[in-house]
Design a protein around this motif. Sequence first.
Motif, short mmCIF file in Angstrom:
data_model
loop_
_atom_site.label_atom_id
_atom_site.label_comp_id
_atom_site.label_asym_id
_atom_site.label_seq_id
_atom_site.Cartn_x
_atom_site.Cartn_y
_atom_site.Cartn_z
N UNK A 58 37.39 36.46 50.17
CA UNK A 58 35.96 36.68 50.35
C UNK A 58 35.64 37.72 51.40
N UNK A 59 36.57 37.93 52.32
CA UNK A 59 36.42 38.97 53.35
C UNK A 59 37.01 40.31 52.90
N UNK A 60 37.47 40.37 51.65
CA UNK A 60 38.01 41.62 51.12
C UNK A 60 39.52 41.69 51.08
N UNK A 85 42.19 28.95 41.82
CA UNK A 85 41.11 28.15 42.40
C UNK A 85 40.52 28.85 43.62
N UNK A 86 41.37 29.39 44.48
CA UNK A 86 40.90 30.10 45.67
C UNK A 86 40.02 31.28 45.31
N UNK A 87 40.48 32.09 44.37
CA UNK A 87 39.75 33.31 44.04
C UNK A 87 38.44 33.02 43.33
N UNK A 88 38.40 31.97 42.52
CA UNK A 88 37.14 31.60 41.86
C UNK A 88 36.13 31.07 42.90
N UNK A 92 32.54 32.91 43.60
CA UNK A 92 31.27 32.21 43.52
C UNK A 92 30.52 32.25 44.85
N UNK A 93 31.26 32.12 45.94
CA UNK A 93 30.62 32.19 47.26
C UNK A 93 29.96 33.54 47.49
N UNK A 94 30.69 34.62 47.19
CA UNK A 94 30.15 35.97 47.37
C UNK A 94 29.00 36.23 46.40
N UNK A 95 29.15 35.75 45.17
CA UNK A 95 28.11 35.92 44.15
C UNK A 95 26.78 35.33 44.64
N UNK A 96 26.81 34.08 45.09
CA UNK A 96 25.58 33.41 45.50
C UNK A 96 25.02 33.98 46.80
N UNK A 144 32.12 41.04 43.04
CA UNK A 144 31.46 39.76 43.26
C UNK A 144 30.04 39.95 43.80
N UNK A 145 29.92 40.80 44.81
CA UNK A 145 28.62 41.02 45.44
C UNK A 145 27.63 41.71 44.49
N UNK A 146 28.10 42.76 43.82
CA UNK A 146 27.23 43.49 42.90
C UNK A 146 26.78 42.60 41.75
N UNK A 147 27.69 41.74 41.26
CA UNK A 147 27.34 40.84 40.15
C UNK A 147 26.23 39.89 40.56
N UNK A 148 26.34 39.33 41.76
CA UNK A 148 25.31 38.42 42.24
C UNK A 148 23.99 39.12 42.46
N UNK A 149 24.03 40.29 43.09
CA UNK A 149 22.80 41.03 43.37
C UNK A 149 22.14 41.55 42.10
#
Length: 216
Positions: A58-60, A85-88, A92-96, A144-149
């Motif tokens: 999540x930190x890249x 599991x970790x990557x999903x 999801x955390x970054x998405x939201x 992840x970030x672009x998908x959520x935004x």
Amino acid sequence: MKVVKVLVLIALMIGIYAESNSDLWQHISDQNWIAAYITDNGMSGTLILVLFGALFTGCGGPRQLIAFTFGFAFGWFTGFLLCLLSTILSAMGCYWLAHLMLKSALNRYFGHRYQRFQLFVRKQPFIKVLIVRLFPVGSNLLTNLFSGAAGVPVKPFVTASLLGYIPQTLIFALAGSGLGGAHQYQLVASLFLGMISLLLTHYLYQRYKKNHSAVV
């Protein structure tokens, strides 16, 4: 609402800073240290590693490193599942986070790149996210970030991410396990899967280009 967003971001930064001196940050690429950590801490250690893997990616951080390390420490199958599991969880955390709080910031700082992504995923988001996930290069974090935004629907985002993560996660888990157990067939299998993944990515991308040209 802005105050809540700022407080959440501050809490996240404090949490990351608080964990910055953790031994896991220093030894995440040390497979022998991770294996000893699991032996010493059992199930609680495994849970901490899964959550740490989510925070790390999540930190890249590269998810391939987590897959390789988990493959070495847990064996290819368990390591593969735990890394997935970790990557999903990370995705999801970054998405939201982006969906609820970072839309304007991402548009401001990434401008043209973010807008191109919006146009790319506007139609057939499942296939588009799958193509990006399968591609061997690119930023997992920005996807992840672009998908959520950009408002990519949750279901296609999660399913495409899950399927797209499988090849590289399996490849690196097999490679890590093969290194640990000296099973050459696992290293060969990981190389074979890598070739299959590249061919599948090429096929999906060519299909996308063909359909896009037909529309235009």
